[in-house]
Design a protein around this motif. Structure first.
Motif, PDB file in Angstrom:
ATOM      1  N   THR A 537       0.822  -1.208   0.000  1.00 32.34           N
ATOM      2  CA  THR A 537       0.000   0.000   0.000  1.00 32.34           C
ATOM      3  C   THR A 537       0.861   1.266   0.000  1.00 32.34           C
ATOM      4  N   SER A 538       2.141   1.110  -0.298  1.00 34.58           N
ATOM      5  CA  SER A 538       3.073   2.233  -0.171  1.00 34.58           C
ATOM      6  C   SER A 538       2.691   3.410  -1.058  1.00 34.58           C
ATOM      7  N   ARG A 539       2.871   4.611  -0.510  1.00 31.55           N
ATOM      8  CA  ARG A 539       2.660   5.795  -1.325  1.00 31.55           C
ATOM      9  C   ARG A 539       3.927   6.138  -2.099  1.00 31.55           C
ATOM     10  N   ASN A 540       5.053   5.516  -1.711  1.00 27.32           N
ATOM     11  CA  ASN A 540       6.278   5.736  -2.485  1.00 27.32           C
ATOM     12  C   ASN A 540       6.177   5.017  -3.824  1.00 27.32           C
ATOM     13  N   ILE A 541       6.789   5.569  -4.821  1.00 24.61           N
ATOM     14  CA  ILE A 541       6.864   4.874  -6.105  1.00 24.61           C
ATOM     15  C   ILE A 541       7.821   3.703  -5.928  1.00 24.61           C
ATOM     16  N   GLN A 542       7.515   2.608  -6.645  1.00 26.55           N
ATOM     17  CA  GLN A 542       8.239   1.364  -6.371  1.00 26.55           C
ATOM     18  C   GLN A 542       9.754   1.452  -6.509  1.00 26.55           C
ATOM     19  N   GLY A 543      10.248   2.266  -7.406  1.00 28.85           N
ATOM     20  CA  GLY A 543      11.697   2.298  -7.588  1.00 28.85           C
ATOM     21  C   GLY A 543      12.402   3.319  -6.706  1.00 28.85           C
ATOM     22  N   ASP A 544      11.630   4.067  -5.894  1.00 30.87           N
ATOM     23  CA  ASP A 544      12.256   5.083  -5.051  1.00 30.87           C
ATOM     24  C   ASP A 544      13.122   4.467  -3.970  1.00 30.87           C
ATOM     25  N   LYS A 545      14.093   5.275  -3.525  1.00 28.40           N
ATOM     26  CA  LYS A 545      15.039   4.792  -2.524  1.00 28.40           C
ATOM     27  C   LYS A 545      14.320   4.274  -1.280  1.00 28.40           C
ATOM     28  N   GLU A 546      13.375   5.057  -0.771  1.00 30.11           N
ATOM     29  CA  GLU A 546      12.695   4.664   0.462  1.00 30.11           C
ATOM     30  C   GLU A 546      11.946   3.347   0.268  1.00 30.11           C
ATOM     31  N   PHE A 547      11.321   3.185  -0.878  1.00 34.64           N
ATOM     32  CA  PHE A 547      10.604   1.935  -1.154  1.00 34.64           C
ATOM     33  C   PHE A 547      11.573   0.756  -1.158  1.00 34.64           C
ATOM     34  N   LEU A 548      12.725   0.968  -1.809  1.00 28.75           N
ATOM     35  CA  LEU A 548      13.703  -0.117  -1.917  1.00 28.75           C
ATOM     36  C   LEU A 548      14.218  -0.519  -0.529  1.00 28.75           C
ATOM     37  N   VAL A 587      16.848  -1.901 -10.741  1.00 27.69           N
ATOM     38  CA  VAL A 587      16.969  -0.495 -10.373  1.00 27.69           C
ATOM     39  C   VAL A 587      18.103  -0.322  -9.361  1.00 27.69           C
ATOM     40  N   ILE A 588      18.135  -1.226  -8.367  1.00 26.30           N
ATOM     41  CA  ILE A 588      19.201  -1.152  -7.357  1.00 26.30           C
ATOM     42  C   ILE A 588      20.565  -1.318  -8.027  1.00 26.30           C
ATOM     43  N   ASN A 589      20.678  -2.358  -8.842  1.00 32.29           N
ATOM     44  CA  ASN A 589      21.973  -2.637  -9.483  1.00 32.29           C
ATOM     45  C   ASN A 589      22.448  -1.452 -10.314  1.00 32.29           C
ATOM     46  N   GLU A 590      21.500  -0.766 -10.913  1.00 31.31           N
ATOM     47  CA  GLU A 590      21.894   0.304 -11.813  1.00 31.31           C
ATOM     48  C   GLU A 590      22.135   1.630 -11.082  1.00 31.31           C
ATOM     49  N   ASP A 591      21.234   1.966 -10.153  1.00 32.04           N
ATOM     50  CA  ASP A 591      21.262   3.329  -9.606  1.00 32.04           C
ATOM     51  C   ASP A 591      21.727   3.440  -8.156  1.00 32.04           C
ATOM     52  N   TYR A 592      21.818   2.337  -7.435  1.00 30.19           N
ATOM     53  CA  TYR A 592      22.104   2.439  -5.999  1.00 30.19           C
ATOM     54  C   TYR A 592      23.213   1.488  -5.584  1.00 30.19           C
ATOM     55  N   ASP A 593      23.616   1.672  -4.319  1.00 30.69           N
ATOM     56  CA  ASP A 593      24.574   0.761  -3.723  1.00 30.69           C
ATOM     57  C   ASP A 593      23.795  -0.158  -2.790  1.00 30.69           C
ATOM     58  N   LEU A 594      23.731  -1.432  -3.142  1.00 32.34           N
ATOM     59  CA  LEU A 594      22.926  -2.381  -2.369  1.00 32.34           C
ATOM     60  C   LEU A 594      23.332  -2.380  -0.891  1.00 32.34           C
ATOM     61  N   ILE A 595      24.652  -2.316  -0.640  1.00 32.35           N
ATOM     62  CA  ILE A 595      25.114  -2.388   0.757  1.00 32.35           C
ATOM     63  C   ILE A 595      24.582  -1.204   1.557  1.00 32.35           C
ATOM     64  N   GLU A 596      24.632  -0.027   0.955  1.00 37.65           N
ATOM     65  CA  GLU A 596      24.133   1.160   1.648  1.00 37.65           C
ATOM     66  C   GLU A 596      22.644   1.011   1.976  1.00 37.65           C
ATOM     67  N   LEU A 597      21.851   0.586   0.992  1.00 38.04           N
ATOM     68  CA  LEU A 597      20.417   0.403   1.231  1.00 38.04           C
ATOM     69  C   LEU A 597      20.191  -0.662   2.303  1.00 38.04           C
ATOM     70  N   TYR A 598      20.995  -1.723   2.219  1.00 38.56           N
ATOM     71  CA  TYR A 598      20.831  -2.837   3.160  1.00 38.56           C
ATOM     72  C   TYR A 598      21.058  -2.374   4.596  1.00 38.56           C
ATOM     73  N   VAL A 599      22.137  -1.599   4.800  1.00 35.01           N
ATOM     74  CA  VAL A 599      22.456  -1.139   6.152  1.00 35.01           C
ATOM     75  C   VAL A 599      21.320  -0.262   6.688  1.00 35.01           C
ATOM     76  N   LYS A 600      20.818   0.616   5.845  1.00 32.40           N
ATOM     77  CA  LYS A 600      19.683   1.463   6.260  1.00 32.40           C
ATOM     78  C   LYS A 600      18.476   0.586   6.635  1.00 32.40           C
ATOM     79  N   ALA A 601      18.195  -0.407   5.799  1.00 28.65           N
ATOM     80  CA  ALA A 601      17.056  -1.294   6.050  1.00 28.65           C
ATOM     81  C   ALA A 601      17.251  -2.039   7.364  1.00 28.65           C
ATOM     82  N   TYR A 602      18.446  -2.551   7.545  1.00 30.01           N
ATOM     83  CA  TYR A 602      18.757  -3.329   8.760  1.00 30.01           C
ATOM     84  C   TYR A 602      18.553  -2.475  10.004  1.00 30.01           C
TER      85      TYR A 602
END
Ligand SMILES: [Zn+2]
Length: 644
Positions: A537-548, A587-602
């Motif tokens: 039900t997220s209001r974020n667009i699916q490819g946005d950083k926060e969604f990821l 999207v992650i592979n192309e535009d983001y650093d998976l490790i950075e997103l992962y640490v934030k998620a964790y």
């Protein structure tokens, strides 16, 4: 006279992209001058210069055309044909068609065509691989592939769609229906990235060649919302017919695959079979022995019709191989040839062994439990036991569950008119089977019709039914925001709090409320359900950083719930609903650093017990980001936890 390039014994050449200097047209001009000139003469437009492999098409020992492919790993191996071209003077020979049928019969791959021209569609129609099922609408057995970057809109229909985020432009979409008049593939935007309503159809842009050839511009301008609706209606109306005919096509494609056709008969082997035997130093007697081994394996379903050839090739190299099936059940090893196998394949790539040989027998007695219903309350016994009777009245619980089941059934029938109800709605809401449809019929909320082709009913919502559906705010709030949670609990919360809460805030408050409880009580399942629900039900667009980040958080928590569970029998490491998000790893592979997103998620995980296995889970998700193959990922995790 054209000087064709000659190839002996029909042996064609292929090139990988990196073996070729420059673009496709340059390559053709340099190596296949006569094909290049023919393309230029015809004003054919090469629209997809990219490819991973280039194949020659040969006929009568001459190179008469080519095709290019990409291989896409998307749960299955998709071989995508990007471009193909046959010299006009050879087009009556069905060269390309045979090539396609050959590919269709190859085990473990699926063939798709990248947005073909109308000429290709005509070829498919005239050879029974596609057919017109409604005015100007063609069903194609081979799916057509396209990406979000080339969907069609005009001023009259653009309001039906969102503006598309550039992140999605490269995502693939596929469809089986083709609009013949406008030369466009029709597809459903199942990810709902582009459409505002799921029932809205999408078009791919026609090929530029077709736009010119058939003067499509004025026709394309006329497409309006009515036309979109008309196509949707036509597709819905003809679903069963399309299904039947696709079954017939399937049988046609595979019917030629038998031992007599492919190898030869008991009296007489095919000439090329004998040639191959000679090449391998074998006699015709050896060939007959091989033939009967293949026939036996086929009769016992140890191989499939589309792996006959593969088994034959294997036996040419290993003529003494004998049936070993069933004796060796080491995971990851083929029981017949003992070769290494990847998890998600249906058949062995070396010897053609059918891994699903005994699949039917295994599922019958395993894990399938009858739902047990309490006769007095009409509720499922397991569900009944979980109800806190100090807080909830069982009669009211039943009424609530019945109410939501009836309403969701109405919603489904409204969306899929004249189709059977495919979801067991009573089971989803833990009430006795057969209650809901009878109730809806008795109250004239729906009409039922016997489907002529099948022994089942199809349904249609009435005006009264639609009114009833719209008038139920609690169930509608629940169905669009809280699926997967217990409705009766939400209903009670709603009724207890609606007096002093705004309606818009009640869902959010409810979620916060159950989230706090889940965290304080270490209730992993509810916490994970909340995370999943937040994604849906997220209001974020699916490819946005926060969604990821939220997506990764949900994955970590699900993995840890699985790892912590003592009884893993009915659990998956990552729930199958997450499969919808696999493409976002692009999207992650192309535009983001998976490790950075992962640490934030964790760090965002609020339930401390689930904040574990940081390194292991990162490593696992890095692999998943490469393969995007959730099935294989889950199997690997399940297997490694079996070993512990
Ligand atoms: Zn094998």
């Amino acid at each position: 006279m054209t000087e064709y390039i000659e190839r002996e014994n029909q042996k064609f050449k292929s090139f990988m992209k990196d073996e070729i200097d420059g673009g496709l047209m340059e390559f053709l001009e340099k190596e296949y001058g006569y094909i290049y000139e023919s393309i230029v003469d015809e004003e054919y437009i090469i629209e997809y210069p990219d490819f991973s492999t280039f194949f020659e098409l040969t006929y009568d020992n001459k190179v008469v055309g080519f095709y290019t492919t990409d291989t896409i790993f998307d749960n299955k191996v998709l071989v995508c044909i990007n471009e193909f071209y046959v010299l006009p003077e050879f087009r009556s020979n069905k060269i390309f068609l045979y090539q396609i049928i050959n590919l269709l019969q190859t085990p473990n791959i699926t063939v798709v065509l990248r947005k073909p021209t109308r000429i290709v569609v005509d070829i498919l129609i005239s050879n029974g691989l596609a057919f017109e099922f409604a005015d100007n609408l063609i069903f194609t057995y081979i799916k057509f592939i396209n990406n979000y970057g080339s969907v069609f809109v005009n001023n009259k229909i653009k309001k039906a769609y969102h503006t598309i985020d550039s992140k999605y432009l490269g995502l693939n979409v596929m469809g089986n229906v083709y609009d013949y008049k406008h030369c466009m593939t029709i597809f459903d935007d199942v990810n709902e990235i582009f459409v505002k309503k799921p029932s809205t159809i999408c078009f791919s842009m026609p090929r530029r060649y077709d736009v010119k050839q058939y003067n499509l511009v004025p026709k394309l301008k006329k497409i309006d919302k009515n036309y979109l609706r008309q196509i949707r209606r036509n597709i819905n109306k003809n679903r069963d017919r399309v299904y039947e005919i696709s079954t017939i096509i399937y049988n046609n494609i595979y019917s030629g695959l038998n031992v007599d056709n492919l190898i030869g008969t008991e009296d007489m082997l095919h000439e090329y079979t004998i040639e191959l035997l000679e090449e391998h130093g074998l006699t015709e007697d050896d060939g007959q022995k091989i033939r009967s081994k293949i026939q036996q394996a086929l009769d016992e379903e140890e191989i499939l019709p589309n792996t006959i050839r593969r088994r034959f090739e294997y036996l040419l190299l290993n003529p003494d191989a004998d049936a070993l099936a069933g004796e060796d059940d080491t995971e990851g090893v083929c029981p017949y040839c003992e070769g290494e196998v990847a998890y998600s394949l249906e058949t062995c790539e070396i010897c053609g062994y059918n891994f699903y040989k005994d699949a039917d027998e295994q599922t019958t007695d395993d894990d399938i439990q009858e739902r047990e219903i309490d006769e007095k309350t009409q509720l499922e016994v397991g569900f009944l036991e979980s109800i806190d009777t100090d807080v909830y009245d069982v009669g009211e619980v039943f009424d609530a569950q019945f109410e939501v089941a009836a309403n969701e059934a109405l919603g489904l029938i409204d969306m899929y008119q004249n189709e059977p109800l495919r979801i067991n709605i009573e089971e989803v809401h833990h009430i006795k089977d057969g209650l809901v449809l009878d109730y809806l019929l008795e109250n004239d909320y729906i009409e039922q019709k016997q489907n002529d082709n099948y022994d089942e009913y199809v349904y249609k919502i009435t005006k009264k039914g639609r009114r009833h559906y719209k008038q139920n705010p609690i169930t509608n709030l629940y169905s669009s925001n809280l699926q997967g949670f217990d409705y009766y609990k939400f209903k009670k919360y709603y009724n207890d709090n609606i007096a002093d809460t705004k309606k818009e805030e009640i869902v959010e408050n409810y979620i916060q409320n159950i989230e706090a409880t889940a965290i304080s009580q270490n209730d992993y399942a509810t916490y994970n359900q909340i995370l999943l629900n937040n994604l849906l039900t997220s209001r974020n667009i699916q490819g946005d950083k926060e969604f990821l980040i939220q997506m990764l958080k949900a994955m970590i928590c699900q993995l840890n719930e699985y790892k912590l569970a003592e009884d893993k029998k009915n659990l998956l490491p990552i729930k199958f609903e997450m499969d919808n998000y696999m493409q976002l790893f692009d999207v992650i592979n192309e535009d983001y650093d998976l490790i950075e997103l992962y640490v934030k998620a964790y760090n965002d995980i609020e339930l401390e017990d689930l904040k574990i296995n940081k390194e292991d889970n990162l490593e696992a998700l890095q692999k998943l980001a490469e393969t995007k193959d959730l099935l294989r990922f889950n199997l690997a995790i399940m297997e490694s936890s079996d070993d512990e």
